[in-house]
Every structure is written in C-alpha cells, then in structure tokens.
Design a protein around this motif. Structure first.
Motif, PDB file in Angstrom:
ATOM      1  N   ILE A 168       6.018  27.876   2.661  1.00  0.00           N
ATOM      2  CA  ILE A 168       6.778  28.475   3.753  1.00  0.00           C
ATOM      3  C   ILE A 168       7.224  27.353   4.676  1.00  0.00           C
ATOM      4  O   ILE A 168       6.412  26.529   5.094  1.00  0.00           O
ATOM      5  N   TYR A 181       8.746  41.044  -1.767  1.00  0.00           N
ATOM      6  CA  TYR A 181       9.175  40.027  -0.804  1.00  0.00           C
ATOM      7  C   TYR A 181       7.991  39.625   0.059  1.00  0.00           C
ATOM      8  O   TYR A 181       7.144  40.453   0.396  1.00  0.00           O
ATOM      9  N   TYR A 213      11.131  35.787   1.482  1.00  0.00           N
ATOM     10  CA  TYR A 213      10.988  35.024   0.241  1.00  0.00           C
ATOM     11  C   TYR A 213      10.881  36.019  -0.891  1.00  0.00           C
ATOM     12  O   TYR A 213      10.029  36.909  -0.849  1.00  0.00           O
ATOM     13  N   CYS A 248       9.462  31.446  -6.592  1.00  0.00           N
ATOM     14  CA  CYS A 248       9.785  32.225  -5.407  1.00  0.00           C
ATOM     15  C   CYS A 248      10.899  31.529  -4.649  1.00  0.00           C
ATOM     16  O   CYS A 248      10.918  30.310  -4.515  1.00  0.00           O
ATOM     17  N   LYS A 249      11.896  32.314  -4.166  1.00  0.00           N
ATOM     18  CA  LYS A 249      13.028  31.698  -3.465  1.00  0.00           C
ATOM     19  C   LYS A 249      13.204  32.336  -2.105  1.00  0.00           C
ATOM     20  O   LYS A 249      13.014  33.534  -1.928  1.00  0.00           O
ATOM     21  N   LYS A 250      13.582  31.509  -1.184  1.00  0.00           N
ATOM     22  CA  LYS A 250      13.932  32.007   0.150  1.00  0.00           C
ATOM     23  C   LYS A 250      15.315  32.635   0.038  1.00  0.00           C
ATOM     24  O   LYS A 250      16.267  31.955  -0.357  1.00  0.00           O
TER      25      LYS A 250
END
Lengths: 655, 480, 534
Positions: free
Chosen positions: A194, A222, A243, A251-253
């Motif tokens: 994060i 999410y 995310y 995992c993608k923002k």
C-alpha cells in the motif's frame, strides 16, 4: 429536503444488551453475530444473529476475560480466546459431549492475535509470527494441524465472503499478504504494497487496520485504503484508494475516490456502492466505481451525489424504564460509539443496536440532474425498476421535461441492458436445445435483474399514460414513441405490436394519416396480423388503410384465409376467388361460401360467373358438374335455374 | 430498347412538328357580364400580342362550349374541345374561374415537288386528353402553391392584384412548360420515394423531430435524397406539388455533378469537427457575407381549410435536401439562418453519408444493374408513389424516355381505359411494332410494363410480368 | 438490330392494312391453302369463311373507306347503272314527285313503330330522362334547321341545334374543323356532310372515329331515301329548306338503324352474318335465285331476319355491305312488307349516291322471316320482279328445298357450347376476304337489351383500339370484373372472344386455335363459300 436522504438504517435493527462493565460485546463478521458476554459468560452469553432463529443463549464457566469469541459456520463449534497462548473450544453439535477443550498455538512464544473460522470445522490462528491452519475434530476433542506459515504479522483482516485472510507485514505494516482458504487447503496469494502518503523516519508501523477494509464490489474483491490527507502531498483532502485483489494474478491499484475533505471516516459497501461516512460533518458520500469506464490505469472518482446525512432514526424506548406514552427519541447518528463493519453493518455498542445500511434510490432523481448519468447509476442498483420507470415518466411529462436527445440516450441505455439480457436468454435456450451432449460448459439460466426494463414495462408504466396526456403536444408524443422504436431497432430488439398500436392510435387521434401511411410504407411499423386488423378497422376514416392492411397480410404470407375474408367482406368475390386460385387453394374452398357472397351482391352476372366456376370445378374433380349433398348449394342451384333457365346449367358431357 | 423516331428512319424529307402551346388564358364570366364589357372577363391571356377582339372571340367560344355541354349534363361541362388543328382544354379550379390551354396538334409537313407549297397534315389522334388536362391542372396547383387561390387574391386586391399576380407568375411559368415531353407521368403527378432500410429511416425521423423541437418556428419538414422523397410532414396534396417544384425547378438549378447522387461516406474526423457541406438553396446564398439581402419564397398550403402561408427554406447537404417550412408571419433573421446552419449542417452531412452508405450496400446486394427485357411505370393512387424505369430523367426541361412515343401513347390509352371504371382490370396488347404492353390496375395501383419480346405469346408475357411483380413488388398485394 | 425494323413498321402502318382487291385470287390456289387447323398467322383469303369464288361485296375494311370521300366510287359505278335513274332522280326532284313515292310507305308504317316514336317524341328535352339517354343523334341543315332528333321534338331542340351550327362555324372561321367535345362520361361528336350536319352525343368509351362512323351511317340512311343529288338540289334551291317535309314518316328507319348500330356486330365489323345452313341446301337456294333473273335485275337477296341466306348479283356488280345493311334496316324497320309485295325506290349510296334503284321487297310467306329483295334499275320493273319471285318459289318447291330452309330458320343459330370451351361465353369471327362473320347465340346472362348492348359496346371498344390508325394493335387481352375479352386481327380475319372473368390467359390462347379449327370444320354451314352471279 426530507426526501433527500439517500442512505438509511434498516427498519428493525438487531438489539442486544449494550456494552457495560459487566457485559462485553463481540461481533463476528462471518456469521454476523453479536455476542453479549455477561461477567465472562458465567451469567450467560447471548448471541444475536441477523434473524431471530440464529440467536442462541448459553452459559459457560468464567475462566478469565474473553478476548474473542466466534461460532464456526452453522453454530457447530464455539471458539473462545482468553489468553494469547491458546484458544478454547466447546461443542455445540447435538449429542456431542458439551465439554470445553483447549488448544495452544504450536509456535513457541508466539502470541495469538486472533483466529477466524474458514469452515464449520476449520480454523486459522493468527499469531504475531505467522498463521496456523487447523481442522477441529470435535469427537476426539483435538485439533489437527493442516498447514502453517511463519511470517511477522502486525495485524490481520479476514473477509468471510471470499475466505481471504489479509496480513499486515513489514515494519511499516504496509505490505499486505493475502491468503485464500478453501476446504482444508490454504493458498498464498501474491502480496502487495500500500502506497503510504509519507514514509516516516525512522520506520515505524504506519498502516493501521482502521484504515483498511476488504469488500467485494461488483463481484470483485477490493482492498480499500483510507488514505488520510497529508500536508506533503498537495491533495486537497483524504482519498479512498481501491486495490483490486484478483483470485489469480497480482493486485493492482485501480480506483481512487476523492473525499475532498479531512477528518474521521468510516467505510461501508452497499449495493456495490462505496459509502464513506464523515464523522465531523455528520454526512456520507457514495461512489460507484463503474460510473467511469476503466481506462486501464487508476480511475479517479468524485461522489455520485452531494454529501447527505443518513436518514434520521428514532429509537423506541423499551424495557421497564420506558413508559408506553413516551415518544421515541432520535438516535445519535455518526456517534463515536459507532463501529462500522463490512460490508454494510453499523453497530452502536453503547445503545445495543445493529443496523444494516441501505440506499434509498428515490431521492437520487432530484439530486442527479444528468439523466444519462442517473440511468447509468440506477441501472446498477438492486431495486431500481420502479425508480427508473418513474424517471422516464418524469422526463416525458414532468416539469423538467427532457429534450428528445436526452430521451433518446435514456432509451438507448435501457435497451442496452434489455438487449444484453435477451441475448443471454437466447444463448441459454440455444444451449439447452442443443442438448446436454454439447453443454460441456454447464449454462445457468441468466438472472433477470430489475434493471431489465422491457417493452411491456415501458408500455404499462410510462408510455400508455404519457400518450393519454392532454397537455403534451402530439408532435412530442409521436417523436418520443418513434425514438423508443428507433432505439429498440438499433439494438435489434423485435418491437411488440402494442407499441405500434400506440403510435397508430396517436396518429389517428390527430388525423395524421399521411404520416401513418409513410411509416407503414417504410415498414417502420412491422407487419403482424393484429396490426393488419387494426388498419382494417381504420378504413372507414382513412380509405387507404384497406390497401395497407392487405399488403401487410400479403407480406405475412400466412394470412391467405384472412385475405379472402377481407375481400369477401368487401363483396369482392371475384377478386377473392382469383386470389385463392393464384395461391392454388381454389380446389379446397367452400363453394357455398362464395356462392352466398355472390348472391349477396345482387349481381346476377357475378353469380353466374361464380356458379359456372364451381360447376367446372366439380367437373374437373368428379367428372360431373353437379354439387354434392355436403356442399349445401341446393338453394343456389334453384336460384340459378330460376334466373338463367335449365339449359344454362353445365351439361354433363361437354364436347 | 431505345428507338429512333420512325420519321427519321423513313427516307423522305418530311418535317415533323411536335405539339406546342398556342395560347393560354384565364377568365371569369362574372367579371364582364354585360354587352361590350367582355374584355373585363379576361384576367390573363397568352400570348399578349393577340388582338383584343380575337381574345374576346376565343373566350366567347369557350363560354359557349361550356354552356352548350351543360344542356347535356349541367354538372359536368366540357373538359376539352377537339379540332383538326388543335386541342383546347378547360379547367374550372375555382368557381367561375376558368383556365383554358390550347395546344396545337403535332403535324407533318410533306414537301411537294415542282415548288407547290408543302402539304401540312395534322395528327389528330396523337394528343391524349388526360395528359394535357393534368398539365393544365398542374398549372393551377403550381400557381396556388406560390400565390394562394384566385379568390383570395381577388378579395384582397380586386382584379388589379389578381391579374398582376397572374401575369407575374405565368409569364415565367409558361416558358417552362414543355408540351412535347408530357406523358403518363404528368397524369399521375406522382412522387418518387427513396428506397431505404428501416433503421436509416428512423434515424432521419429522429433528426427531423429533434430539429423541429429545437427550432420551434418550424411547422413542417420534408426530407429528400437524390431528388426522391423520404419524409413529408406536409399533407399529401401539398407535398405533391411542392415535390414537383423541387424536382423539376429548384434542384435542377442547383445540381453540383461531383456530389449529386454519389457522395462518398465521410471519414469520422470530418464528422467530428464542424466542417460540413450544408448550404441554403433558398434564402441566403452566402452566410459569410453579413449585408447580403435574402428572402425565402412563400408558399401556401392547406388552402382548403387552415390556409397557411409559409416561408420555404430548402437546405441541402450533398444529396440530402431538407425543406423547413416556417410561418410567414415571423421574418427570418440572419441569426436564425446561422443557428439553423450550424445545427443542421453537420448532422445532415453525416446523415447524408449514412444514407449513401446504406444505399450502396443495398445496391451491392441487389447486384449490378443489367438492362432487363422490360421497362415499367408504377403508380399508387393511395400514396402517390411513382416508379419508372422508362424515364431516365424527368425535369421540367427534359423528359428522356427510353421507349418510342407511340408506345407511351398506348400506355396513355390504357390509362384512360382504367380511369373510366373503378374496378380491377388488366390489359395486355401487342402493338404492330411487336412490342407487348401490359397494364395492370389493382386496388388503386397501376402498373404498366413494356416488353420487347416479339416472339413471346400471351402466356409467356404474363409469366414475365408475374416475375417482375415478384421481384419489384413482392411486398404489396397485387391481384393476379 | 430490331429498332430500325420496328421503326419501319411504325412508319408504314397505314400501308400494312391496304388490301388490294387482289384477294379475288384464283380460287384453286386458295383451296389448297385451306388448312384444317388454321393459325392466326394464315394468309388472307385462306382464313375460315373466305369466299372461294371471291367476295360478293365491295371489299371494305371496317371503316377506312367510309371515312374516305365516298364520292370516289360513284363515277365508275354510275356507268352501269345507266343515266335512266339519274334522270329519274332529277325529274323526281323537280316534280317533287318523290314525296308520293315515300307517302306510299308512309301509310305502311307499322303501328308499333309509331308508338315507340311517339314515346320518344313526347319527352321533355330539359328532363333528366332526356339527358340520361346513352346516344343522342341530331341532324340539321347547314342553315341550322333541325332535320332529325332521336329523342324529343325537333322544335324543342331547334335552339340547341342552332348552337351546334354556331359552334361549328365559329371554329371553321379559323380555317379549322370541329371534331368533338369531351366531358366526363360523355362526348359530343360533330360531322359535316354537306349539305347536312350530324351531331351525336354519346355516353360511351368508343373512339371518336367509331362514333363518326355511326353518324356516317345515319347520313347514308338519309341519302338512301333521297339520293345525294336530290339532297344538294333541294338546299341549292332554298338554304333554309325544312328537309323534314321530304323525310316525314321515315324517322323510324333512322331510329331502327341506331338500334342496329348498338346491337348488330355486322355494322361494326362491316360484315354480314349468314343463316347457318347446310351448303347443299344453300346452293340449291342460290341456284334457284340465280335462275330467276330479269333484264334489269342487279341484286337478288334472300334474308332471314337480319341474317343473309344468299345473295346473287349481276356479274361484276358488287354490293357494298353498308348498302346491304341499309336494306336490312329498311326491311327490319317496317312490318308493312309483310302485307304483300312492296315496291320502293331506294338509293344505295355506296354503290351510287346519285341515283335510285327500285326494290321489290316481299316475304316468301306472311308468317316466315324469309324476305326476298330484288333490286332493279328500272322503276317500271315491278311486275317483272314479282314474276321472278314466283319462278324462284316454284323452283324451291320443286326441289323441295323450301322445307330444309324453314327448318334451318326455326332453330336458333347455334349455342357457343358447341365449340366445347366451357369458359368461352361468346365470340364474333369475321372473315375479311368474304366480308362475312359468324357469331353464336348470346348465352344466358347476356340476353336482355342492357347486357347485350353492354357486350356490343365492349366489342366496339376493342374494335376501335385495334384499328386506331396511329397505334395499330394485333392483340388485346382485357381482364375485368364482368368478363375477360380477347381480340385479335390478322390479315385474314378479326376475332373477338368473350370469356368468363375467371378464364385464364393460357386458356384464351388455346381457345383461339380450338375455335378456328371448329369454324373451319363448320365453315360451309356458317358461310357462303361460293356466291353466284347471273
């Protein structure tokens, strides 16, 4: 103003004994159960679930302060944590010994942060040094270690819906390691980091679990990060960063929700909307992450609607203290004693209430001016049908009458969804018909959400009254109907004839027959028997309607009988006979029928023609010009003789 | 199938004269009832140079003939007078207002040897009443479209105004009459509709609706493509004559060959920015020029009941033309024109290319046009729809037909036959020229087919026509 | 390249129909060419019903030579007729003696004609009934004086006739000729035949040409009573002469002729129908007639009603079918001849408009329809001809042909069903070269005046379309609500068929061939194949 609250607390909340010195209250997100533990359980434990039957009450010996208490799925086994070393278990399975047994975590001098049930008999211990995955054997009153993983843990978070466990690791705690659990297996998912607003020197734990929430939005998992406003970055206010945590892959923002303010926030997810509560302003904001189509990298979102408070809620006073006459007192919203759980739960421990948060759609009509956006928003909500329909009526009749292009876009959005559903349906039935043999991918019938607004909905709830409206210009009415038909055609949705009838009715009401004619000419109103009949009925007021309906019947090509009837009704006996002959049906038609019709015209020449025709038919079919008994043509034969004389009859033997 | 005139074919040096307009006049018996006042009756007379008494005598003859025929049928007076040299046509469009058109019969001038004056031979059977009768009625309709009724003008400004209007209009209009090229199509006075798929049609619908909504001044709209009608907000009868005006007069004056008929579908970026091909065919020729004066023609519609006077705005982008009709009470500012231009221009340009695309698609489906064994004319009285593969192009000045005039006359004869009785009928004839001509009348529809199959017999011809109906008219009900 | 050729066709249309009297070709040639199943394509003179010894009539296309100036054939014919009758005509005119010759007949006018005449006369010319008549015919002098009207009285109509005269002259002032006025549902046709003007008001769809032809008939009818010479003579003397004085009592002839024009296809086709009769019987009759000749006898004609039994003529004297029709009309319109032997001067205008013949007219028996007409050039010939008749009758009796003749007479012509085409309702077939036609009885739905006249009207329309000189047609097929009609012309014949409206085109095509075959089979019964002369 009153109708502008678009968030509300559920009508009848779950009540429980409010937290106090003698009564500890626990909440289990997995089973959505509230535990009221009086004096360590000795004086009783009351468990309240979302519905009454899931509530349980029991006693247990007071063996010290309870840190955490949870039922396994289906209230089979109760787990209680009193120390940092061990967890105690009690069987709740009928006719199993109702005896406690305890289990220590296997890692030496690790302390248990907590535990979570992943199944009725599978449990995960989360320690500061890792996790231990156990199977509970209630009959043997022991646990069997299935898997364990050692890793430094600051804190953890568990999402019951997806059975995903999130561990905060590293010194700053901003590297999150998810694990997925599935019947006795545990799989490690790729970890992710994060982004912190500012990296503190020296490094210290700077990601608190208060700022993280996990929820599924639009069926996707999410991780929501409440990113507080920082002086260093010039962002005007706090943000919520989403995310996306896929089953496989990294995992993608993906999304960023702009809060445009600072202070204390809490997050809920209701009906796939992210709700952000802002304590100081006592308001909440909602975000729809689909409202802006993903363009690959991060999407920035503004609130869908202006900030509004939750609809005020009144608590009826109960218990001995309350006199029946007393009016319910308003309960304090956004109180500091509130705690918020995912996805949509708000608990006030001090007052002993558990609410579900709900979205009211009606108010959004007035809050969201852009009708297109409004439709996009509504079409994704659960109970949207009536609201959407009222939006339509409003934009056609209401004071803020939308112009045609708006109407068009709204129709297009509706029909888009409608079409998708129809296609799914079709694909499904197709697959079913093709038989189980090929249905390797087991199709499941597509669910019809409320967002599917079909033609009959539009007809009954919107268009039919709309066309009745006296104060609306007929030009507009017709334009709207044509827009709707246009939109349906654009999505290749076959139009129902009652819509056409509406168009025709309106045109006829205003004597716009020539328009009608042109529409039919270009087959804008497509063919159907009902429509053809409607046209026929118009003939008296508009002669060409007769031709139009005949054309239609002809094109239907299944309506030969109707055509004959129409012609006969117009006394065009000859035409009828010529037609039926042209389609090769003249050997099967009833002579009686045509002779009757011919007689009615009082045209003896015509009667002669028809009569002779059937004489010849008889000759051809039976080698004898006479009629059969069954044909019931006697009276006509008599009449023929009277009018033209015996020897006008066809002779048996023709040269 | 195109043929050269037989006269040309024959070697001899004879001269052929086509029918031509001898005179055209309008009178009202009530205007000069008394002896010696006869001249007052005459409201318009062409040619002007005719000597006064001559005029009076000719009008007198017409009056006499009308009166005479009333003794045999008071309600249905004479419509035409046949004489050796000419035909006279009578039309009473409004009570007591009579229009008369005199057409000289076609004639052949045969030279005589040894210097005798050539002998003139009038061909009395050539002219078909219904054709020229319709031409005369058209004259009135066209006048009425731009000037309103006779009686209104008379009420407004007496005989002076009326005669002035008549002279102003007919002086020019009569020159555009081309009597030699009149035929069946003039009888029908039909409208050719542009074939279009449902979806594109609906697009046009919503285009029209939206424009009318946002420019609320607009009362009626008509939409044409390639000089063929697609949508009319006007009533049928008014559209009929307006269409005639547009296709035979206005459009021919404004054709730009490079675009006409075949505009290339636009690339999106062109559509994106505001560049468009829209322009006014009536009103401002050039919007850029701020102090250029302009006015829109006025037209009169629904003269039976509401009697509306309207501005006629004709706006065109490539092959798509739109008529906007605005109440003539409001005067149209340059601002309005600019607003309309900026609003309609781009949208119309796009639409035009859409239509063109669709059209090409359909054509590709239907396959390449190869010269068929037949030619036909179709007309539907119900919606005035007209289709002709006989006429290459029909404007006021030229009507190129691809068949011999005599065949056209046979069509005329058959049409007269049909006109007499209101019942379904079919006529098949074989001309001495070995051409077959088929006329079919079925519930207000008329179809005329010319087949060039000298050796075919009745049955084969019938089959041929059936095939034609199946391909061209399979979506309508034609009695067998 | 077909274009040029076709253009050529269009060009020499007229020519296409010119049929020179070369049709009197050697009969043997024709005989071989007579095929049993004739096709529409066959050569003229070989069609069913074509005469073998050549025609007994002046060859006439339907009306081409009517519209042509009739005077043309007078000069050549007048030669044979001899000046005697010319003189007679002239002196008659001088004495005004011709009146008596008519008076004779005047008295004989049958009662019923008078009746019908009365009814027509009494009509109010402003009434709806008067207007509603399908055919009005007016005859007036060039001075505008009324001579004849079919309905109403000349007096009541004199003003209207004045207007007609006026209109005509206004147009003619401009070196132009008035032809007709057209209005919805009716038309007015003008015809100037100096010294007469004929005007017709018709509620029909026929071409002006057809209608003009009918007016021509009326004109010749009048000429046949007076001769053209006398007509001109009268008006040269006095422009404003009231011709009714001369014609008094003869109106019913015109009335009847008008009726014939509406009902008898013969007048339309310029042809005559024969009484169907076994050729043997007919030959016997003909030869008997041939034998009964006399010096001044030009034509001997035996009629059965309006059908011809036989005609014998002086060598190289041809009777024009129109003159024959006028004779038919004369006989048909007055029952007086049944009383006994009639003797009347008659001009056969197509033969010679300048002079009178003298006709001996008598029925073989008062009861029967058989009427004998003997035409002589000599006004004193009554007793000779009366004698001829006796001789003729004797012969018939001796050969007892009379019986078979009577039988043939008693049975109706023939039903169309004999042809064996159920959808076929009626037909008219004309052999061009012989100028004869045949036609079956009318089937049930067409009996009754209205339907009959409607059908004839339809034939007339087809006829006028086929013969439109500027746009000639070969075939017409017309499919309508009451019947399907099919008409075709070839160089050899004209054929008009009437089918049930439910008949098909293929049927029509096959029907034509079947019918021609049938006619060929029946031709010697239906036609006079070998006319005789003396």
């Amino acid at each position: 103003m009153g109708d502008e609250y678009y968030l509300e607390l559920s009508e009848n909340p779950v009540q429980f004994e409010n937290a106090s010195s003698v009564n500890n209250v626990f909440f289990d997100e997995a089973n959505k159960q509230v535990f009221a533990v009086r004096s360590g359980g000795a004086t009783g434990v009351v468990v309240k679930g979302p519905d009454d039957k899931s509530s349980v009450a029991f006693r247990m010996d007071d063996k010290g302060e309870v840190k955490c208490i949870k039922f396994s799925l289906g209230n089979k086994i109760l787990a209680v944590q009193r120390t940092t070393k061990s967890v105690d278990f009690i069987n709740f399975i009928p006719d199993y010994p109702h005896l406690e047994f305890s289990h220590e975590c296997k890692t030496k001098n690790a302390s248990i942060l907590g535990f979570c049930w992943t199944n009725w008999n599978e449990i995960v211990f989360v320690t500061d040094q890792g996790i231990e995955f156990y199977q509970v054997l209630p009959d043997k009153r022991t646990l069997k270690l299935l898997k364990s993983q050692s890793i430094n843990v600051n804190w953890y978070m568990y999402c019951p819906e997806t059975a995903v466990l999130l561990l905060s690791t590293t010194v700053q705690g901003n590297v999150l390691q998810p694990f997925a659990f599935k019947s006795a297996t545990m799989s490690k998912m790729s970890k992710f980091e994060i982004e912190l607003p500012a990296v503190p020197k020296p490094a210290k734990l700077s990601l608190s679990e208060r700022d993280i929430a996990v929820a599924t939005i639009y069926d996707q998992l999410y991780v929501m990060y409440l990113k507080h406003h920082s002086r260093t970055t010039n962002s005007p206010g706090a943000e919520v960063v989403l995310y996306h945590l896929p089953r496989e892959g990294t995992c993608k923002k993906t999304h960023m929700l702009k809060l445009n303010t600072t202070g204390k926030f809490a997050l809920n997810v209701v009906d796939n909307l992210v709700v952000v509560h802002h304590q100081s302003s006592q308001t909440s904001l909602i975000y729809d992450i689909k409202l802006r189509e993903s363009d690959g990298n991060v999407n920035v979102h503004q609130p869908v609607l202006p900030a509004r408070s939750i609809n005020p809620f009144k608590i009826p006073l109960t218990g001995p203290a309350a006199a029946p006459s007393q009016a319910p007192v308003p309960c304090e919203l956004y109180s500091s004693s509130w705690s918020v759980f995912q996805p949509d739960i708000i608990i006030s421990a001090s007052e002993g209430y558990l609410w579900y948060l709900q979205v009211k759609l009606q108010p959004t009509l007035n809050l969201l001016q852009d009708k297109g956006k409004l439709m996009d928003f509504l079409l994704r909500r659960r109970d949207c049908k009536m609201v959407i329909l009222s939006v339509c009526s409003q934009m056609l009749i209401g004071g803020d009458k939308g112009n045609l292009s708006v109407v068009a876009t709204v129709f297009d959005k509706l029909n888009q969804v409608y079409k998708e559903y129809l296609d799914a349906e079709q694909a499904y039935t197709a697959a079913m018909e093709s038989g189980p043999s090929r249905s390797s991918t087991s199709y499941k019938r597509p669910v019809r959400t409320q967002a599917v607004i079909d033609q009959s909905d539009m007809y009954t709830h919107v268009l039919s009254d709309f066309t009745e409206k006296k104060d609306v210009k007929h030009k507009f009415i017709i334009a709207v109907l044509m827009e709707y038909i246009r939109s349906l055609n654009q999505f290749q949705i076959p139009v129902q004839h009652y819509l056409y009838e509406l168009v025709i009715k309106t045109l006829v009401q205003h004597n716009l027959f020539y328009m009608l004619h042109q529409f039919l000419q270009y087959h804008v109103l497509s063919d159907s028997k009902p429509l053809a009949c409607l046209l026929l009925s118009l003939e008296s007021t508009y002669a060409p309607a007769h031709q139009l309906s005949l054309d239609m019947l002809k094109r239907l090509s299944t309506a030969n009988d109707e055509i004959v009837e129409v012609l006969l009704s117009k006394q065009q006996v000859l035409a009828a006979l010529r037609f039926i002959r042209s389609v090769g049906g003249h050997d099967n038609v009833s002579a009686r029928k045509f002779l009757d019709a011919a007689r009615q015209t009082n045209n003896t020449m015509l009667f002669y023609t028809i009569f002779r025709f059937f004489e010849q038919r008889n000759m051809r079919l039976r080698g004898n010009p006479g009629f059969n008994q069954g044909e019931h043509c006697e009276e006509h034969v008599v009449f023929f003789k009277e009018t033209f004389g015996e020897n006008a009859l066809m002779k048996q033997a023709t040269a | 199938m195109l043929m050269i005139s037989p006269r040309m074919a024959s070697g001899m040096q004879e001269k052929q004269y086509t029918p031509s307009l001898l005179s055209f006049f309008i009178y009202n018996p009530k205007f000069g009832p008394r002896e010696g006042e006869e001249e007052k009756k005459i409201l318009f007379y062409h040619p002007i140079e005719i000597e006064k008494n001559e005029k009076i005598r000719n009008v007198g003859l017409c009056e006499a003939i009308v009166q005479f025929t009333r003794t045999f049928c008071p309600t249905k007076p004479a419509k035409s007078l046949h004489t050796q040299k000419n035909r006279q046509f009578f039309h009473e469009p409004e009570e007591n207002f009579w229009m008369v058109m005199i057409v000289r019969n076609p004639m052949v001038e045969k030279p005589n040897k040894d210097g005798k004056p050539p002998t003139v031979e009038y061909q009395e059977e050539e002219i078909i009443d219904s054709v020229y009768g319709s031409v005369l009625q058209q004259c009135y309709s066209m006048y009425k479209l731009f000037n309103g009724t006779f009686s209104r003008a008379f009420e407004a400004g007496g005989v002076e105004l009326l005669t002035q209007k008549l002279e102003k209009f007919f002086y020019r209009y009569l020159q555009t009459l081309h009597l030699q090229s009149c035929d069946l199509l003039d009888v029908f006075g039909g409208i050719s509709f542009f074939p279009l798929d449902k979806m594109t049609y609906l697009k046009i619908q919503s285009f029209v609706n939206r424009v009318e909504e946002s420019l609320s001044l607009i009362k009626y709209t008509a939409f044409l493509y390639n000089d063929q009608l697609i949508w009319s907000g006007l009533e049928q009868e008014d559209m009929r004559i307006l269409y005639k005006y547009l296709t035979t007069s206005l459009f021919p004056r404004h054709t730009e060959p490079e675009l006409a008929g075949r505009d290339s579908p636009l690339r999106p970026e062109v559509a994106g920015n505001l560049l468009h091909y829209g322009r006014f065919l009536t009103g401002p020729a050039n919007l850029k020029d701020p102090d250029a004066k302009f006015r829109f023609p006025r037209i009169f519609v629904n003269t039976e009941d509401s009697y509306e006077e309207l501005h006629l705005i004709v706006y065109k982008a490539m092959s798509a033309a739109v008529c906007f009709m605005v109440n003539s009470a409001v005067d149209l500012s340059r601002e309005f024109c600019e607003q309309l231009d900026s609003m309609v221009g781009p949208h119309l340009t796009l639409l035009a290319s859409d239509i063109c695309e669709q059209y090409n698609v359909n054509r590709r489906i239907s396959g390449p046009e190869k010269e068929p064994q037949f030619k036909f004319i179709y007309f539907n009285h119900m919606n005035l729809a007209e289709k002709s593969t006989i006429h290459m192009r029909k404007t006021a000045s030229v009507s190129l037909t691809s068949v011999h005039p005599d065949l056209m006359k046979i069509l005329g004869d058959i049409n007269c036959d049909f006109a007499r009785v209101d019942e379904d009928e079919e006529i098949i004839v074989k001309a001495m020229t070995d051409y077959w001509v088929v006329g079919k009348k079925s519930d207000q529809r008329e179809l005329y087919v010319i087949l060039n199959q000298k050796n075919a017999n009745l049955i084969e011809v019938n089959e041929e026509v059936k095939r034609l109906c199946a391909t061209q008219f399979n979506n309508i009900f034609f009695l067998d | 390249m077909p274009d040029a050729r076709m253009a050529a066709d269009v060009h020499n249309k007229g020519v296409f129909w010119e049929v020179k009297n070369g049709n009197l070709a050697p009969s043997d040639r024709l005989r071989q060419d007579r095929s049993d199943s004739p096709t529409p394509g066959l050569v003229e003179g070989t069609e069913p019903g074509a005469g073998q010894e050549g025609a007994m009539f002046v060859h006439a296309q339907s009306f081409e030579d009517l519209t042509a100036v009739s005077e043309s054939n007078t000069d050549d014919n007048s030669a044979e007729v001899g000046d005697s009758n010319l003189e007679s005509a002239q002196e008659a005119a001088l004495e005004g003696g011709e009146e008596e010759s008519l008076e004779a007949e005047q008295e004989e006018v049958g009662k019923e004609e008078v009746q019908s005449r009365k009814k027509a006369k009494e009509e109010d010319v402003t009434s709806e009934t008067w207007r509603s008549h399908r055919k009005h015919v007016f005859v007036l002098s060039e001075a505008g004086k009324p001579i004849y009207t079919r309905y109403g009285t000349e007096e009541a109509l004199s003003s209207i006739m004045g207007v007609m005269m006026l209109l005509m002259s206004i147009v003619e002032d401009k070196k132009n000729i008035i032809r007709s006025i057209h209005a919805d549902g009716y038309r007015v046709v003008f015809l100037r035949k100096s010294p007469l003007i004929l005007v017709g008001v018709f509620q029909t769809n026929c071409s002006d040409r057809e209608l003009t032809r009918e007016l021509q008939y009326i004109y010749y009818q009048i000429v046949s009573l007076l001769t053209l010479t006398q007509l001109n003579h009268v008006f040269q003397h006095r422009q404003s002469y009231d011709l009714r004085r001369l014609l008094a009592g003869s109106e019913h002839l015109t009335d009847n002729l008008l009726r014939l024009l509406d009902r008898d296809p013969g007048l339309l086709l310029s042809a005559v129908m024969c009484l169907p009769l076994a050729s043997s019987a007919r030959d016997m009759v003909s030869s008997s007639l041939q034998a009964a000749k006399a010096k001044n006898l030009v034509f001997s004609i035996l009629l059965a009603g309006n059908r011809l039994v036989t005609l014998v003529r002086k060598k190289d004297q041809f009777l024009h079918h129109m003159d024959l029709h006028l004779l038919f009309n004369l006989v048909g319109s007055s029952s007086s001849f049944r009383a006994g032997e009639g003797w009347t001067p008659i001009c056969l205008p197509k033969f010679n408009p300048a002079g009178f013949f003298h006709a001996h007219i008598s029925y073989l028996e008062p009861a029967s329809d058989l009427c004998l007409i003997l035409v002589s050039t000599d006004r004193e010939d009554f007793f000779n001809l009366s004698d001829c008749k006796k001789r003729f009758l004797e012969r018939l009796r001796r050969r007892n042909a009379y019986q078979s003749l009577q039988e043939a007479l008693n049975m109706p012509s023939y039903p169309v069903s004999q042809v064996g085409i159920p959808e076929l309702r009626h037909f008219v077939y004309k052999s061009k070269s012989s100028g004869l036609y045949t036609s079956p009885d009318l089937p049930a739905p067409y009996q009754g005046e209205e339907e009959l006249e409607r059908l004839m009207g339809l034939y007339q329309q087809l006829h006028s379309c086929l013969h439109n000189p500027t746009r000639l047609l070969r075939y017409i097929y017309r499919c309508a609500d009451t019947e399907n009609l099919y008409a075709l012309v070839t160089s050899g014949f004209e054929l008009y068929l009437c089918f049930s409206p439910l008949g098909t085109k293929s049927l029509a095509v096959s029907a034509v061939n079947k019918l021609l075959k049938w006619i060929r089979k029946e031709e010697d019964r239906l036609f006079i194949l070998s006319p005789l002369t003396y």
